[in-house]
Design a protein around this motif. Structure first.
Motif, PDB file in Angstrom:
ATOM      1  N   PRO A   1      37.058  43.696  43.584  1.00  0.00           N
ATOM      2  CA  PRO A   1      37.232  43.253  42.254  1.00  0.00           C
ATOM      3  C   PRO A   1      37.532  41.739  42.826  1.00  0.00           C
ATOM      4  O   PRO A   1      37.588  41.354  43.699  1.00  0.00           O
ATOM      5  CB  PRO A   1      38.761  43.505  42.078  1.00  0.00           C
ATOM      6  CG  PRO A   1      39.293  44.291  43.325  1.00  0.00           C
ATOM      7  CD  PRO A   1      37.818  44.631  44.148  1.00  0.00           C
ATOM      8  N   MET A   2      37.078  40.969  41.903  1.00  0.00           N
ATOM      9  CA  MET A   2      37.136  39.397  41.827  1.00  0.00           C
ATOM     10  C   MET A   2      37.181  38.772  40.300  1.00  0.00           C
ATOM     11  O   MET A   2      36.628  39.369  39.463  1.00  0.00           O
ATOM     12  CB  MET A   2      35.927  38.856  42.611  1.00  0.00           C
ATOM     13  CG  MET A   2      34.478  39.421  42.064  1.00  0.00           C
ATOM     14  SD  MET A   2      32.963  38.759  43.351  1.00  0.00           S
ATOM     15  CE  MET A   2      33.218  39.559  44.561  1.00  0.00           C
ATOM     16  N   LEU A   3      37.403  37.608  40.199  1.00  0.00           N
ATOM     17  CA  LEU A   3      37.485  36.831  39.151  1.00  0.00           C
ATOM     18  C   LEU A   3      35.977  36.340  38.985  1.00  0.00           C
ATOM     19  O   LEU A   3      35.284  36.197  39.805  1.00  0.00           O
ATOM     20  CB  LEU A   3      38.300  35.633  39.211  1.00  0.00           C
ATOM     21  CG  LEU A   3      39.715  36.022  39.498  1.00  0.00           C
ATOM     22  CD1 LEU A   3      40.751  34.791  39.414  1.00  0.00           C
ATOM     23  CD2 LEU A   3      40.265  36.898  38.371  1.00  0.00           C
TER      24      LEU A   3
ATOM     25  N   TYR B   1      32.855  35.273  41.873  1.00  0.00           N
ATOM     26  CA  TYR B   1      31.705  35.997  41.658  1.00  0.00           C
ATOM     27  C   TYR B   1      30.446  34.709  41.948  1.00  0.00           C
ATOM     28  O   TYR B   1      29.703  34.952  42.492  1.00  0.00           O
ATOM     29  CB  TYR B   1      31.386  36.656  40.534  1.00  0.00           C
ATOM     30  CG  TYR B   1      29.900  37.412  40.412  1.00  0.00           C
ATOM     31  CD1 TYR B   1      29.595  38.342  41.142  1.00  0.00           C
ATOM     32  CD2 TYR B   1      29.093  36.843  39.719  1.00  0.00           C
ATOM     33  CE1 TYR B   1      28.414  39.074  41.132  1.00  0.00           C
ATOM     34  CE2 TYR B   1      28.001  37.553  39.574  1.00  0.00           C
ATOM     35  CZ  TYR B   1      27.242  38.656  40.213  1.00  0.00           C
ATOM     36  OH  TYR B   1      26.115  39.304  40.264  1.00  0.00           O
ATOM     37  N   GLU B   2      30.615  33.513  41.165  1.00  0.00           N
ATOM     38  CA  GLU B   2      29.593  32.720  40.879  1.00  0.00           C
ATOM     39  C   GLU B   2      29.829  31.874  42.362  1.00  0.00           C
ATOM     40  O   GLU B   2      28.603  31.545  42.805  1.00  0.00           O
ATOM     41  CB  GLU B   2      30.207  31.552  39.834  1.00  0.00           C
ATOM     42  CG  GLU B   2      29.865  32.110  38.401  1.00  0.00           C
ATOM     43  CD  GLU B   2      30.618  31.219  37.356  1.00  0.00           C
ATOM     44  OE1 GLU B   2      31.251  30.075  37.774  1.00  0.00           O
ATOM     45  OE2 GLU B   2      30.837  31.799  36.223  1.00  0.00           O
ATOM     46  N   ARG B   3      30.950  31.789  42.938  1.00  0.00           N
ATOM     47  CA  ARG B   3      30.959  31.154  44.196  1.00  0.00           C
ATOM     48  C   ARG B   3      29.875  31.906  45.208  1.00  0.00           C
ATOM     49  O   ARG B   3      29.046  31.197  46.000  1.00  0.00           O
ATOM     50  CB  ARG B   3      32.222  30.818  44.778  1.00  0.00           C
ATOM     51  CG  ARG B   3      32.222  29.997  45.938  1.00  0.00           C
ATOM     52  CD  ARG B   3      33.810  29.516  46.430  1.00  0.00           C
ATOM     53  NE  ARG B   3      34.598  29.424  45.293  1.00  0.00           N
ATOM     54  CZ  ARG B   3      35.590  30.113  45.220  1.00  0.00           C
ATOM     55  NH1 ARG B   3      36.086  31.207  45.838  1.00  0.00           N
ATOM     56  NH2 ARG B   3      36.540  29.902  44.231  1.00  0.00           N
ATOM     57  N   LEU B   4      30.038  33.080  45.130  1.00  0.00           N
ATOM     58  CA  LEU B   4      29.471  33.967  46.129  1.00  0.00           C
ATOM     59  C   LEU B   4      28.068  33.878  45.906  1.00  0.00           C
ATOM     60  O   LEU B   4      27.097  33.717  46.683  1.00  0.00           O
ATOM     61  CB  LEU B   4      29.772  35.572  45.796  1.00  0.00           C
ATOM     62  CG  LEU B   4      31.145  35.821  46.783  1.00  0.00           C
ATOM     63  CD1 LEU B   4      31.044  37.472  46.241  1.00  0.00           C
ATOM     64  CD2 LEU B   4      30.898  35.561  48.055  1.00  0.00           C
TER      65      LEU B   4
ATOM     66  N   ILE C   1      33.874  42.309  38.189  1.00  0.00           N
ATOM     67  CA  ILE C   1      34.207  41.083  37.874  1.00  0.00           C
ATOM     68  C   ILE C   1      35.396  41.209  36.683  1.00  0.00           C
ATOM     69  O   ILE C   1      35.289  42.054  35.654  1.00  0.00           O
ATOM     70  CB  ILE C   1      33.323  40.332  37.221  1.00  0.00           C
ATOM     71  CG1 ILE C   1      32.173  39.956  37.939  1.00  0.00           C
ATOM     72  CG2 ILE C   1      33.758  38.861  36.615  1.00  0.00           C
ATOM     73  CD1 ILE C   1      30.588  39.483  37.627  1.00  0.00           C
ATOM     74  N   ILE C   2      36.438  40.724  36.964  1.00  0.00           N
ATOM     75  CA  ILE C   2      37.729  40.794  36.026  1.00  0.00           C
ATOM     76  C   ILE C   2      38.143  39.684  35.285  1.00  0.00           C
ATOM     77  O   ILE C   2      38.302  38.535  36.350  1.00  0.00           O
ATOM     78  CB  ILE C   2      38.807  41.496  36.873  1.00  0.00           C
ATOM     79  CG1 ILE C   2      38.339  42.878  37.156  1.00  0.00           C
ATOM     80  CG2 ILE C   2      40.159  41.591  36.027  1.00  0.00           C
ATOM     81  CD1 ILE C   2      39.338  43.729  38.210  1.00  0.00           C
ATOM     82  N   ASP C   3      38.254  39.442  34.085  1.00  0.00           N
ATOM     83  CA  ASP C   3      38.658  38.186  33.420  1.00  0.00           C
ATOM     84  C   ASP C   3      40.099  38.330  33.085  1.00  0.00           C
ATOM     85  O   ASP C   3      40.622  39.492  32.367  1.00  0.00           O
ATOM     86  CB  ASP C   3      37.987  38.060  32.154  1.00  0.00           C
ATOM     87  CG  ASP C   3      38.206  36.793  31.667  1.00  0.00           C
ATOM     88  OD1 ASP C   3      39.175  36.017  31.897  1.00  0.00           O
ATOM     89  OD2 ASP C   3      37.662  36.407  30.314  1.00  0.00           O
ATOM     90  N   PRO C   4      41.128  37.809  33.661  1.00  0.00           N
ATOM     91  CA  PRO C   4      42.537  37.717  33.557  1.00  0.00           C
ATOM     92  C   PRO C   4      42.795  37.582  32.131  1.00  0.00           C
ATOM     93  O   PRO C   4      43.835  38.110  31.402  1.00  0.00           O
ATOM     94  CB  PRO C   4      43.343  36.812  34.339  1.00  0.00           C
ATOM     95  CG  PRO C   4      42.220  36.388  35.326  1.00  0.00           C
ATOM     96  CD  PRO C   4      40.692  36.608  34.684  1.00  0.00           C
ATOM     97  N   LYS C   5      42.029  36.867  31.240  1.00  0.00           N
ATOM     98  CA  LYS C   5      42.699  36.586  29.957  1.00  0.00           C
ATOM     99  C   LYS C   5      42.545  37.827  29.212  1.00  0.00           C
ATOM    100  O   LYS C   5      43.023  37.991  27.767  1.00  0.00           O
ATOM    101  CB  LYS C   5      41.496  35.558  29.515  1.00  0.00           C
ATOM    102  CG  LYS C   5      41.930  34.299  30.224  1.00  0.00           C
ATOM    103  CD  LYS C   5      41.011  33.047  29.427  1.00  0.00           C
ATOM    104  CE  LYS C   5      40.982  31.829  30.347  1.00  0.00           C
ATOM    105  NZ  LYS C   5      40.330  31.739  31.605  1.00  0.00           N
TER     106      LYS C   5
END
Length: 158
Positions: A8-10, A14-17, A76-80
């Protein structure tokens, strides 16, 4: 056969990776050039440039492999888009410490963790203690300096 566990990641993690992965892939040809140039100098047994380039090549390939693995298993998880009254991955939580001083943490993926900026990994002892709790619950966490107690004050998905 081992199961492919999701990571799991924001979205920003993911973009940074993927940015890091592109930079490492772009470095590959430069390393090969450095190896070829060092090889041209002759005796490889005492050629420091050659050994340094080969070592860097090994490091880059290992990093590429590690990042490709994480990217392929990324969830990818979007907290919003999240809601609820329990603490889960992506939540931003305000805790009150033993002195009723507020501390704020967001539960993020391991690659995004940055404790100095209030972003803790979901696998950290504090995050594991928080997950599943609600506003008003107490959290006890054992850290190297001893036991710490917190009260959940607020849960946000921002």
């Amino acid at each position: 056969m081992a199961t492919m566990e999701k990571v799991p990641m924001l979205a920003e993690g993911y973009e940074r990776l993927t940015t890091d992965l592109k930079a490492l892939r772009d470095e590959r040809p430069k390393i090969v050039e450095a190896i070829e140039e060092a090889r041209a100098h002759g005796d490889l047994s005492e050629n420091a440039e050659y050994h340094a380039a080969k070592e860097r090549q090994g490091q880059v390939e290992a990093q590429i492999s590690d990042i490709e693995d994480k990217v392929s298993r990324a969830q990818i998880i979007d907290p919003k888009t999240l809601s609820g009254d329990k603490i889960i991955f992506g939540a931003t939580v305000t805790l009150l410490d033993e002195d009723d001083k507020p501390v704020k943490y967001q539960i993020v993926g391991q690659t995004e963790a940055d404790a100095n900026n209030g972003r803790i990994s979901y696998s950290s002892p504090l995050a594991r203690g928080m997950i599943g709790k609600e506003v008003g619950d107490e959290i006890e966490v054992t850290v190297p300096s001893g036991d710490k107690f917190y009260l959940v004050d607020k849960i946000e998905f921002i």
